[in-house]
Design a protein around this motif. Structure first.
Motif, PDB file in Angstrom:
ATOM      1  N   GLY A  50       0.816  -1.208   0.000  1.00  0.00           N
ATOM      2  CA  GLY A  50       0.000   0.000   0.000  1.00  0.00           C
ATOM      3  C   GLY A  50       0.848   1.255   0.000  1.00  0.00           C
ATOM      4  O   GLY A  50       0.555   2.225  -0.723  1.00  0.00           O
ATOM      5  N   VAL A 105       2.474   1.723  -3.647  1.00  0.00           N
ATOM      6  CA  VAL A 105       1.627   2.262  -4.718  1.00  0.00           C
ATOM      7  C   VAL A 105       1.178   3.687  -4.393  1.00  0.00           C
ATOM      8  O   VAL A 105       0.994   4.505  -5.304  1.00  0.00           O
ATOM      9  N   ALA A 106       1.032   4.005  -3.106  1.00  0.00           N
ATOM     10  CA  ALA A 106       0.684   5.380  -2.734  1.00  0.00           C
ATOM     11  C   ALA A 106       1.828   6.326  -3.091  1.00  0.00           C
ATOM     12  O   ALA A 106       1.604   7.451  -3.581  1.00  0.00           O
ATOM     13  N   PRO A 123      -1.561   5.155 -11.203  1.00  0.00           N
ATOM     14  CA  PRO A 123      -2.185   5.211  -9.876  1.00  0.00           C
ATOM     15  C   PRO A 123      -2.623   6.626  -9.503  1.00  0.00           C
ATOM     16  O   PRO A 123      -1.938   7.606  -9.826  1.00  0.00           O
ATOM     17  N   VAL A 132      -4.540   5.581  -2.809  1.00  0.00           N
ATOM     18  CA  VAL A 132      -5.117   4.465  -2.053  1.00  0.00           C
ATOM     19  C   VAL A 132      -6.318   4.986  -1.274  1.00  0.00           C
ATOM     20  O   VAL A 132      -6.230   6.003  -0.591  1.00  0.00           O
ATOM     21  N   ARG A 192     -10.178   3.728   0.906  1.00  0.00           N
ATOM     22  CA  ARG A 192     -10.717   2.648   1.740  1.00  0.00           C
ATOM     23  C   ARG A 192     -12.235   2.656   1.711  1.00  0.00           C
ATOM     24  O   ARG A 192     -12.868   3.697   1.604  1.00  0.00           O
ATOM     25  N   ALA A 241      -8.791  -1.891   1.550  1.00  0.00           N
ATOM     26  CA  ALA A 241      -8.019  -0.835   0.894  1.00  0.00           C
ATOM     27  C   ALA A 241      -8.003  -1.092  -0.603  1.00  0.00           C
ATOM     28  O   ALA A 241      -7.873  -2.245  -1.057  1.00  0.00           O
ATOM     29  N   TYR A 242      -8.148  -0.031  -1.398  1.00  0.00           N
ATOM     30  CA  TYR A 242      -8.185  -0.123  -2.855  1.00  0.00           C
ATOM     31  C   TYR A 242      -7.183   0.847  -3.464  1.00  0.00           C
ATOM     32  O   TYR A 242      -6.958   1.933  -2.927  1.00  0.00           O
ATOM     33  N   LEU A 243      -6.618   0.459  -4.597  1.00  0.00           N
ATOM     34  CA  LEU A 243      -5.861   1.385  -5.424  1.00  0.00           C
ATOM     35  C   LEU A 243      -6.809   1.933  -6.481  1.00  0.00           C
ATOM     36  O   LEU A 243      -7.364   1.172  -7.291  1.00  0.00           O
ATOM     37  N   ASP A 244      -7.025   3.238  -6.467  1.00  0.00           N
ATOM     38  CA  ASP A 244      -7.804   3.903  -7.512  1.00  0.00           C
ATOM     39  C   ASP A 244      -6.824   4.281  -8.609  1.00  0.00           C
ATOM     40  O   ASP A 244      -5.844   4.994  -8.361  1.00  0.00           O
ATOM     41  N   ARG A 249      -8.525  -4.021  -5.373  1.00  0.00           N
ATOM     42  CA  ARG A 249      -8.386  -4.322  -3.950  1.00  0.00           C
ATOM     43  C   ARG A 249      -6.964  -4.777  -3.661  1.00  0.00           C
ATOM     44  O   ARG A 249      -6.440  -5.688  -4.314  1.00  0.00           O
ATOM     45  N   LEU A 250      -6.338  -4.140  -2.687  1.00  0.00           N
ATOM     46  CA  LEU A 250      -4.908  -4.384  -2.469  1.00  0.00           C
ATOM     47  C   LEU A 250      -4.626  -5.796  -1.980  1.00  0.00           C
ATOM     48  O   LEU A 250      -3.528  -6.313  -2.225  1.00  0.00           O
TER      49      LEU A 250
END
Length: 326
Positions: free
Chosen positions: A154, A157-158, A186, A189, A191, A196-199, A212-213
């Protein structure tokens, strides 16, 4: 079930297997991982104390060390007597068949709220039985036999989103039981519901997607800069999980009374009552395969009115399902 209760159940169902995989964790860290506050998580854990196996005796209930979470304790979350929640349910062929028969009996008298849950479970059981290759059927609630969530993933990727760098994801899609590689731009991140999701903008789909992470098998940060238009990550608490691309087509469904709960569960563009007691609803469809599965679950109480290509697709999916029964 209210939205607050649904979110609490989602957090608890996520928390117990996660703790089994990661071991003891401080209340503050667990709350951050689940996207909630320590105060709310403590309330959740007090509810968890009353959950467990049928019978309700002390040995049947989940054990939570609340003393450690009160003033003077070390603040570490410890649970016990919940090993069965850390693994998916496996059913023998006989058990799965018995469940199918029982669920079909329940379905005949189910109310609108229960009907969707019954249909979703039936679809999983029957799809697994149709494969005919495995000695047991695997049920895990929503197809989420995912790997433990890596906190470093997380953060990685953030950081890529903050630096405007593309990411190559190795991603598992449970609905197709498929692992694929995707290059994404990306956005951040976010929630929702304890996950937790990566948008991100997905270059394969050419559309925004949520990943979904805990279903991401690997995430490699690339040297290439993002090429899509910079957009802030979505506010899932305000917008929900359903987001559509402007290019996504609008499909019209005709719903009999037993399927008229659909507008309550899915975002629709329009609802038109018909003289014969049915409803016509317009909804935006980002993935035609999702529409086929929905219509199969609703059969025979729903059909696609148009556009024609979606009518043909849903008819073909129904014919293929009938062929498997034959």
């Amino acid at each position: 079930m209210s939205a607050g209760a649904r979110d609490q159940v989602a957090r608890l169902l996520t928390l117990v297997p996660w703790l089994h995989r990661t071991g003891e964790v401080h209340l503050d860290d667990a709350a951050a991982a689940l996207g909630t506050t320590p105060e709310q998580l403590l309330k959740d854990l007090k509810v968890l104390l009353m959950c467990g196996l049928p019978g309700g005796y002390p040995d049947d209930l989940i054990d939570v060390d609340l003393d450690a979470l009160e003033d003077g304790g070390d603040g570490v979350v410890r649970i016990g007597n919940a090993d069965y929640l850390a693994r998916p349910l496996r059913l023998s062929a006989t058990e799965a068949s018995a469940l199918v028969v029982a669920l079909r009996a329940v379905r005949a008298g189910a109310d609108e709220r229960t009907l969707e849950v019954v249909d979703r479970t039936l679809a999983k059981l029957e799809a697994a039985a149709a494969e005919g290759s495995a000695p047991a059927v695997l049920l895990d609630g929503e197809g989420d036999d995912h790997a433990p969530l890596d906190p470093a993933l997380g953060a990685r990727v953030a950081e890529a989103a903050a630096n405007g760098r593309q990411v190559r994801l190795t991603y598992w899609t449970p609905s197709r039981d498929e692992v694929s590689e995707r290059t994404v731009d990306p956005r951040g991140v976010v929630r929702h519901g304890g996950h937790a999701y990566l948008d991100a903008w997905c270059h394969a789909a050419e559309a925004p997607r949520l990943f979904r992470l805990d279903r991401v098998r690997d995430a490699a940060v690339l040297d290439a800069p993002v090429v899509s238009e910079p957009v802030p990550p979505r506010d899932l608490e305000a917008e929900g999980l359903f987001a559509t691309s402007p290019e996504a087509p609008t499909v019209t469904l005709r719903l009999a009374p037993r399927a008229q709960w659909v507008p309550e569960y899915y975002p629709v563009e329009a609802v038109r009552p018909q003289a014969d007691g049915t409803l016509e609803v317009d909804l935006v469809v980002a993935d035609p395969r999702w529409l086929d599965r929905l219509v199969l679950r609703l059969a025979p109480h729903a059909r696609v009115v148009g556009p024609q290509e979606f009518t043909r697709s849903s008819t073909a999916a129904a014919a293929e399902t009938l062929r498997l029964y034959g």
